[in-house]
Design an enzyme around this catalytic site. Structure first.
Site, PDB file in Angstrom:
ATOM      1  N   ASP A  50       0.217 -25.361 -52.633  1.00 31.09           N
ATOM      2  CA  ASP A  50       0.590 -25.846 -51.561  1.00 31.09           C
ATOM      3  C   ASP A  50      -0.499 -26.110 -50.624  1.00 31.09           C
ATOM      4  O   ASP A  50      -0.504 -27.134 -49.880  1.00 31.09           O
ATOM      5  CB  ASP A  50       1.852 -25.035 -50.719  1.00 31.09           C
ATOM      6  N   GLU A  91      -2.741 -24.613 -39.990  1.00 28.44           N
ATOM      7  CA  GLU A  91      -2.041 -24.298 -41.283  1.00 28.44           C
ATOM      8  C   GLU A  91      -3.229 -23.943 -42.511  1.00 28.44           C
ATOM      9  O   GLU A  91      -3.113 -23.237 -43.400  1.00 28.44           O
ATOM     10  CB  GLU A  91      -1.174 -25.240 -41.527  1.00 28.44           C
ATOM     11  N   GLU A 143       9.030 -31.703 -43.498  1.00 27.06           N
ATOM     12  CA  GLU A 143       8.827 -30.623 -42.782  1.00 27.06           C
ATOM     13  C   GLU A 143      10.238 -29.630 -42.518  1.00 27.06           C
ATOM     14  O   GLU A 143      10.356 -28.486 -42.786  1.00 27.06           O
ATOM     15  CB  GLU A 143       8.582 -30.934 -41.164  1.00 27.06           C
ATOM     16  N   GLU A 213      10.677 -31.771 -53.776  1.00 26.57           N
ATOM     17  CA  GLU A 213      10.758 -30.246 -53.458  1.00 26.57           C
ATOM     18  C   GLU A 213      11.191 -29.440 -54.373  1.00 26.57           C
ATOM     19  O   GLU A 213      10.942 -28.407 -54.458  1.00 26.57           O
ATOM     20  CB  GLU A 213      11.451 -30.340 -51.937  1.00 26.57           C
TER      21      GLU A 213
END
Length: 224
Positions: A50, A91, A143, A213
């Site tokens: 990620d 992040e 998101e 995803e």
């Protein structure tokens, strides 16, 4: 699909495609975090992959911001998107800090083919042929999957391990939820006035994102 039918297009889609949406937001990997059964090696795999994805996500978000500056008739859109872009710097720093604590050498992480495929899809959304409506809808979808997934791990009854709660709070907190709702509001506004062709393309992009995803979670879970 004119007028009132388009006032909440995203809601219509999430109901229509509920099965794959739940597959993306209630994946066994997420449920494993929620009930405390997740394997640490799986979590480390997700963390490294990620991190690479987020780095590829930055230029995509920048491209959405650029399209907003040219195509949006609402100045507030720029403020929302700027906030999201700025948050990505924090992040990335968070990923580096977590990787250091868990002994994950980010510089040595090799992107998995599933990750590369998702990043290539992101690149396709940066094309000038993809208008602002499609781009902001895709941004909202990406998101929202994380917000809904990790918020589930913080709900009452969850047994999320203490050392993973910080991860869940990063995306599952109320502020990030409010941000996702702002993106959704923009997407719905744009979709309400878009052509049928653009709406159809945005829906296909949504389905592609949900599938990516699910595949990303599968990879993290060690199922691919």
């Amino acid at each position: 699909m004119e007028g009132i039918e388009r006032t909440a297009m995203t809601d219509t889609w999430l109901k229509k495609h509920r099965q794959i949406y739940l597959g993306a937001t209630r994946h066994p990997f997420i449920l494993g975090i929620r009930d405390g059964s997740v394997d640490l090696s799986s979590f480390k795999r997700w963390l490294g992959q990620d991190y690479l994805f987020v780095r590829a996500f930055v230029p995509f978000v920048a491209s959405v911001l650029l399209k907003a500056s040219k195509e949006s008739d609402e100045n507030a859109d720029i403020d929302v998107l700027l906030g999201g872009l700025a948050a990505l710097n924090d992040e990335i720093a968070w990923f580096k800090n977590e990787a250091s604590k868990l002994g994950v050498a980010l510089a040595s992480v090799v992107p998995h083919p599933i990750n590369l495929n998702y990043c290539r899809f992101l690149e396709s959304l940066m094309s000038p042929d993809v208008d602002y409506t499609q781009a902001i809808t895709a941004f909202w979808a990406i998101e929202t999957v994380y917000q809904q997934s990790f918020a589930h791990c913080l709900e009452e009854g969850s047994k999320t391990p203490d050392d993973l709660k910080q991860t869940c709070r990063r995306w599952g907190n109320d502020d990030f939820g409010q941000y996702c709702r702002a993106l959704r509001s923009i997407a719905d506004r744009q979709l309400a006035k878009a052509s049928d062709d653009v709406v159809a393309k945005a829906e296909v992009n949504l389905l592609n994102i949900l599938e990516h995803e699910v595949q990303f979670w599968n990879m993290s879970h060690g199922k691919i």
